[in-house]
Scaffold this motif. Structure first.
Motif, mmCIF file in Angstrom:
data_model
loop_
_atom_site.group_PDB
_atom_site.id
_atom_site.type_symbol
_atom_site.label_atom_id
_atom_site.label_comp_id
_atom_site.label_asym_id
_atom_site.label_seq_id
_atom_site.Cartn_x
_atom_site.Cartn_y
_atom_site.Cartn_z
ATOM 1 N N ASP A 256 0.834 -1.195 0.000
ATOM 2 C CA ASP A 256 0.000 0.000 0.000
ATOM 3 C C ASP A 256 0.877 1.257 0.000
ATOM 4 O OD1 ASP A 256 -2.240 -1.635 0.196
ATOM 5 O OD2 ASP A 256 -2.458 -1.341 2.358
ATOM 6 N N LEU A 257 1.875 1.254 0.878
ATOM 7 C CA LEU A 257 2.760 2.405 0.999
ATOM 8 C C LEU A 257 3.508 2.666 -0.304
ATOM 9 C CD1 LEU A 257 3.856 4.528 3.011
ATOM 10 C CD2 LEU A 257 5.707 2.932 3.508
ATOM 11 N N GLY A 258 3.968 1.593 -0.950
ATOM 12 C CA GLY A 258 4.679 1.743 -2.210
ATOM 13 C C GLY A 258 3.818 2.329 -3.306
ATOM 14 N N PHE A 259 2.521 2.030 -3.264
ATOM 15 C CA PHE A 259 1.593 2.604 -4.248
ATOM 16 C C PHE A 259 1.277 4.058 -3.928
ATOM 17 C CE2 PHE A 259 -2.848 3.580 -5.426
ATOM 18 C CZ PHE A 259 -2.775 3.418 -6.804
ATOM 19 N N LEU A 260 1.049 4.345 -2.645
ATOM 20 C CA LEU A 260 0.640 5.679 -2.245
ATOM 21 C C LEU A 260 1.786 6.685 -2.276
ATOM 22 C CD1 LEU A 260 -1.598 4.645 0.783
ATOM 23 C CD2 LEU A 260 -2.410 5.513 -1.415
ATOM 24 N N ARG A 261 2.968 6.248 -1.846
ATOM 25 C CA ARG A 261 4.115 7.162 -1.749
ATOM 26 C C ARG A 261 5.362 6.479 -2.331
ATOM 27 N NH1 ARG A 261 2.778 11.214 2.189
ATOM 28 N NH2 ARG A 261 4.799 12.100 1.667
ATOM 29 N N PRO A 262 5.363 6.219 -3.628
ATOM 30 C CA PRO A 262 6.443 5.434 -4.237
ATOM 31 C C PRO A 262 7.814 6.073 -4.063
ATOM 32 C CG PRO A 262 5.104 6.527 -5.915
ATOM 33 C CD PRO A 262 4.377 6.682 -4.622
ATOM 34 N N GLY A 263 8.770 5.231 -3.618
ATOM 35 C CA GLY A 263 10.155 5.665 -3.512
ATOM 36 C C GLY A 263 10.482 6.511 -2.300
ATOM 37 N N GLU A 264 9.514 6.803 -1.448
ATOM 38 C CA GLU A 264 9.770 7.663 -0.295
ATOM 39 C C GLU A 264 10.121 6.832 0.940
ATOM 40 O OE1 GLU A 264 7.210 11.036 0.405
ATOM 41 O OE2 GLU A 264 6.134 10.654 -1.470
ATOM 42 N N PRO A 265 11.041 7.321 1.776
ATOM 43 C CA PRO A 265 11.394 6.588 3.004
ATOM 44 C C PRO A 265 10.190 6.470 3.934
ATOM 45 C CG PRO A 265 13.003 8.315 2.531
ATOM 46 C CD PRO A 265 11.853 8.542 1.604
ATOM 47 N N VAL A 266 9.994 5.279 4.462
ATOM 48 C CA VAL A 266 8.821 5.036 5.289
ATOM 49 C C VAL A 266 8.811 5.941 6.516
ATOM 50 C CG1 VAL A 266 9.958 3.108 6.492
ATOM 51 C CG2 VAL A 266 7.462 3.260 6.473
ATOM 52 N N GLU A 267 9.993 6.212 7.096
ATOM 53 C CA GLU A 267 10.044 7.050 8.295
ATOM 54 C C GLU A 267 9.543 8.468 8.002
ATOM 55 O OE1 GLU A 267 12.932 3.736 8.521
ATOM 56 O OE2 GLU A 267 12.583 5.347 7.062
ATOM 57 N N ARG A 268 9.943 9.008 6.847
ATOM 58 C CA ARG A 268 9.500 10.356 6.501
ATOM 59 C C ARG A 268 7.992 10.400 6.278
ATOM 60 N NH1 ARG A 268 12.164 12.787 1.306
ATOM 61 N NH2 ARG A 268 10.446 11.730 0.221
ATOM 62 N N VAL A 269 7.457 9.379 5.603
ATOM 63 C CA VAL A 269 6.021 9.338 5.355
ATOM 64 C C VAL A 269 5.259 9.235 6.673
ATOM 65 C CG1 VAL A 269 4.152 8.082 4.250
ATOM 66 C CG2 VAL A 269 6.343 8.348 3.067
ATOM 67 N N CYS A 270 5.721 8.368 7.568
ATOM 68 C CA CYS A 270 5.068 8.233 8.880
ATOM 69 C C CYS A 270 5.054 9.571 9.619
ATOM 70 C CB CYS A 270 5.774 7.173 9.725
ATOM 71 S SG CYS A 270 5.450 5.477 9.228
ATOM 72 N N ASP A 271 6.172 10.277 9.597
ATOM 73 C CA ASP A 271 6.237 11.552 10.299
ATOM 74 C C ASP A 271 5.273 12.570 9.693
ATOM 75 O OD1 ASP A 271 8.093 10.623 12.101
ATOM 76 O OD2 ASP A 271 9.828 11.439 11.045
ATOM 77 N N GLU A 272 5.121 12.556 8.375
ATOM 78 C CA GLU A 272 4.162 13.457 7.739
ATOM 79 C C GLU A 272 2.739 13.113 8.158
ATOM 80 O OE1 GLU A 272 4.652 13.680 3.524
ATOM 81 O OE2 GLU A 272 6.757 14.284 3.654
ATOM 82 N N TRP A 273 2.439 11.828 8.262
ATOM 83 C CA TRP A 273 1.101 11.424 8.676
ATOM 84 C C TRP A 273 0.847 11.745 10.146
ATOM 85 C CZ3 TRP A 273 1.342 6.129 5.691
ATOM 86 C CH2 TRP A 273 1.059 6.385 4.336
ATOM 87 N N HIS A 274 1.887 11.599 10.979
ATOM 88 C CA HIS A 274 1.741 12.019 12.377
ATOM 89 C C HIS A 274 1.447 13.517 12.446
ATOM 90 C CE1 HIS A 274 2.803 8.178 13.956
ATOM 91 N NE2 HIS A 274 4.078 8.229 13.625
ATOM 92 N N ALA A 275 2.166 14.301 11.655
ATOM 93 C CA ALA A 275 1.949 15.754 11.648
ATOM 94 C C ALA A 275 0.540 16.098 11.192
ATOM 95 C CB ALA A 275 2.984 16.435 10.748
ATOM 96 N N ALA A 276 -0.041 15.226 10.339
ATOM 97 C CA ALA A 276 -1.412 15.448 9.861
ATOM 98 C C ALA A 276 -2.449 15.060 10.907
ATOM 99 C CB ALA A 276 -1.651 14.662 8.575
ATOM 100 N N GLY A 277 -2.030 14.340 11.974
ATOM 101 C CA GLY A 277 -2.950 14.078 13.073
ATOM 102 C C GLY A 277 -3.008 12.676 13.621
#
Length: 305
Positions: A185-206
């Motif tokens: 799912d993560l690879g489809f939604l945010r291809p090529g992005e580091p999982v840690e950075r994506v998680c932090d963005e989602w935490h910042a979103a709430g």
């Protein structure tokens, strides 16, 4: 009680023999799988779904016999059919027959506020959050529910039925407390992005708790920016159908058993989140030992993490 909002899908498994193709149909659909698994684990579950009156709908009702169906809608439209093709490792790819199906036709009147009476957590996601015309109704209901209960979301990406833009994860994070998704799912939604950075963005979103499941490689737990990893138990895999749904059920069951659901997960720390994910990984592994989206009969799995 945990309420689960979403679809029930007929999973048809293809068996090719010479010039003949046989389909074996089992009840499925991510949200319905999660509701059934919660009940099997011993957590009271309520399913908010539009269940067809066709032959597949009867199959779903039998599967959900231990689940509260008081607010399930008796739909006139047909059931969704998913044809699953398994590879040598038991992983499935799907072809869907979903146009005009019951699962996507939600109206606001079919989701009354009292459907959450006695509920501590609402879990939703999958196709019900992205398929028109009902997706806006489902999202609005989940957003409003956040004022009363813990909200859990599983995107359960299906690229053949919804484009990347339909998965508004950042917007969902504004009302979700738990986000569980697979590495695919993560690879489809945010291809090529580091999982840690994506998680932090989602935490910042709430969203407070993000869990990324990685199949045989276990899971990554991210709680407000703190992270831990959980290994996957080794089992003899029959197929992986419904493993992610079973993981979600195990995670919510563990959290509920510790009295952590009902609010914004304020009492959850990283050690407890890791324990919850470790238990969930055991539940998911057991789901891989049987055919289709199910848990073994006679399940005896104390929630000790």
């Amino acid at each position: 009680m945990i309420a689960v909002l979403g679809e029930c899908v007929a999973d048809a498994f293809a068996d090719r023999r010479a010039a003949e193709l046989t389909l074996r149909v089992l009840p499925g659909g991510g949200p319905a799988n999660t509701a059934a698994a919660l009940a099997r684990l011993g957590t009271r579950a309520r399913f908010l779904g539009r269940v067809s009156g066709d032959v597949f709908g009867q199959l779903f009702r039998e599967r959900l016999a231990g689940v509260d169906l008081a607010y399930a809608v008796e739909a006139r439209e047909p059931s969704t059919l998913a044809v699953a093709d398994l590879d040598g490792g038991g992983d499935a790819s799907y072809g869907f027959h979903a146009e005009g199906a019951a699962d996507w036709q939600w109206t606001a009147e079919e989701l009354p506020g009292q459907a959450l009476d006695g509920v501590r957590c609402l879990h939703t996601g999958s196709l019900a959050l992205v398929r028109p015309p009902g997706r806006d109704v489902v999202e609005a209901f989940a957003a409003a529910a956040a004022r009363r209960v813990t909200v859990s979301v599983d995107p359960n990406v299906r690229p053949s039925l919804a484009a990347r833009e339909a998965y508004a994860v950042e917007r969902w994070c504004a009302f979700a407390d738990v986000l569980r998704l697979s590495d695919e799912d993560l690879g489809f939604l945010r291809p090529g992005e580091p999982v840690e950075r994506v998680c932090d963005e989602w935490h910042a979103a709430g969203v407070r708790l993000v869990v990324v499941t990685r199949g045989r490689s276990g899971a990554l737990v991210s709680l407000g920016g703190e992270r831990a990893e959980v290994p996957a138990p080794v089992v003899d895999v029959v197929d992986t159908v419904g493993a992610g749904d079973a993981f979600t059920a195990g995670l919510l069951h563990w959290l509920d058993g510790r009295g952590l659901l009902g609010g914004r997960l304020e009492g959850l720390d990283l050690a407890a989140a890791r324990q919850a994910a470790a238990f969930a990984a055991r539940v998911a592994a057991l789901a891989c030992t049987v055919r289709g989206a199910d848990l073994p009969a006679g399940l005896n799995l104390p929630p000790d993490g």
